[in-house]
Structures are given as structure tokens and as C-alpha cells.
Design a protein around this motif. Structure first.
Motif, mmCIF file in Angstrom:
data_model
loop_
_atom_site.group_PDB
_atom_site.id
_atom_site.type_symbol
_atom_site.label_atom_id
_atom_site.label_comp_id
_atom_site.label_asym_id
_atom_site.label_seq_id
_atom_site.Cartn_x
_atom_site.Cartn_y
_atom_site.Cartn_z
ATOM 1 N N UNK A 16 3.279 -54.006 -29.438
ATOM 2 C CA UNK A 16 4.025 -52.959 -28.775
ATOM 3 C C UNK A 16 5.007 -52.285 -29.702
ATOM 4 N N UNK A 17 5.439 -51.111 -29.300
ATOM 5 C CA UNK A 17 6.523 -50.394 -29.979
ATOM 6 C C UNK A 17 7.647 -50.181 -28.968
ATOM 7 N N UNK A 18 8.830 -50.574 -29.370
ATOM 8 C CA UNK A 18 10.039 -50.370 -28.578
ATOM 9 C C UNK A 18 10.964 -49.434 -29.340
ATOM 10 N N UNK A 19 11.943 -48.903 -28.634
ATOM 11 C CA UNK A 19 12.993 -48.135 -29.293
ATOM 12 C C UNK A 19 14.318 -48.411 -28.615
ATOM 13 N N UNK A 20 15.374 -48.238 -29.400
ATOM 14 C CA UNK A 20 16.717 -48.432 -28.873
ATOM 15 C C UNK A 20 17.632 -47.394 -29.479
ATOM 16 N N UNK A 21 18.176 -46.556 -28.613
ATOM 17 C CA UNK A 21 19.143 -45.541 -29.023
ATOM 18 C C UNK A 21 20.553 -46.112 -28.855
ATOM 19 N N UNK B 242 -4.332 -49.314 -23.647
ATOM 20 C CA UNK B 242 -2.988 -48.949 -24.079
ATOM 21 C C UNK B 242 -2.157 -48.546 -22.868
ATOM 22 N N UNK B 243 -0.855 -48.665 -23.030
ATOM 23 C CA UNK B 243 0.079 -48.185 -22.011
ATOM 24 C C UNK B 243 1.195 -47.430 -22.706
ATOM 25 N N UNK C 271 7.930 -48.182 -25.529
ATOM 26 C CA UNK C 271 7.346 -46.847 -25.451
ATOM 27 C C UNK C 271 5.822 -46.885 -25.456
ATOM 28 N N UNK C 272 5.243 -47.938 -26.033
ATOM 29 C CA UNK C 272 3.784 -48.025 -26.078
ATOM 30 C C UNK C 272 3.372 -49.456 -26.368
ATOM 31 N N UNK C 273 2.188 -49.819 -25.887
ATOM 32 C CA UNK C 273 1.656 -51.155 -26.153
ATOM 33 C C UNK C 273 0.138 -51.087 -26.158
#
Length: 124
Positions: free
Chosen positions: A35-40, A58-59, A48-50
Motif C-alpha cells: 500500500x501507499x499512505x500519505x501524511x500531511x 487494487x483499491x 491512498x492506494x493498495x
């Protein structure tokens, strides 16, 4: 054990594109959902995606659907995040993640492995 190293972040103008890569070490990469995560700043980390182990499913978060594409190359032990039509609100540190299944890798608390993160900044 899976070790994850992200690359490809940087500064881009709104409307531009970036491709993030996550190189994984360890023989279990092909057995892991990714997966890809993000943190602002000031915000919680979000997925955001897996993608499943095989890459067949995919999601995506609603905020990135139609703009971001996750893919993987199990022969290269690498997962990618192609980001198009970037917006200033996409600015964040992006993290690669690995877990036993798609259902677990989209949740912060059930993700098993994390990369160190790469900064993406989108200028308006």
C-alpha cells in the motif's frame, strides 16, 4: 521480514506528475499486499492506494481515484505509485507499506511494515 525504501518524491507544479517507487528486500515481498499512505502536516496518515499480492486487485481513496495508479513488479520487488494531475492538497510525506492482505494493508494499525517516507510537494 520486509524492508521498504521509497524514492521518487520531489517538488512539482500543480497538474504535473510524479512516480514513486518502493524497493523491497526480503523473500516475502511477493507474499505481501502493498500500500501507499500519505501524511500531511497536522493530519492523520491515510491510505491512498493498495494492491494485492498478485497485482490483480487494487483499491484507491476517493480523493485520488482516476489520478493515481498503483502497480507492482514482483520480479523486481518493487511497487509503484504513478501520480498524475497533482494538486496542492496532495502535498504530504508518502509512505510505502506491506501487510498480509489487502484488508490489513489499508489500515495504519494493521499494516506490518513501513518505509521511511518520501516528501511530495505540489506547488500551486
Amino acid at each position: 521480514q520486509v524492508q521498504l525504501v521509497e524514492s521518487g518524491g520531489g517538488l512539482v507544479q500543480a497538474g504535473g506528475s510524479l512516480r514513486l517507487s518502493c524497493a523491497a528486500s526480503g523473500r516475502t515481498f511477493s507474499m505481501s499486499a502493498m500500500g501507499w499512505f500519505r501524511q500531511a502536516p497536522g493530519k492523520e496518515r491515510e491510505c491512498v492506494a493498495a494492491i494485492t499480492r498478485s497485482g490483480s486487485s487494487t483499491v484507491y481513496a476517493d480523493s485520488v481515484k482516476g489520478r493515481f495508479t498503483i502497480s507492482r513488479d514482483n520480479a523486481k520487488n518493487t511497487v509503484y505509485l504513478q501520480m498524475n494531475s497533482l494538486k496542492p492538497e496532495d502535498t504530504a510525506v508518502y509512505y510505502c507499506a506491506a501487510g498480509p492482505s489487502l484488508q490489513t494493508v489499508v489500515i495504519v494499525t494493521t499494516t506490518t511494515y513501513w518505509g521511511q517516507g518520501t516528501q511530495v510537494t505540489v506547488a500551486s
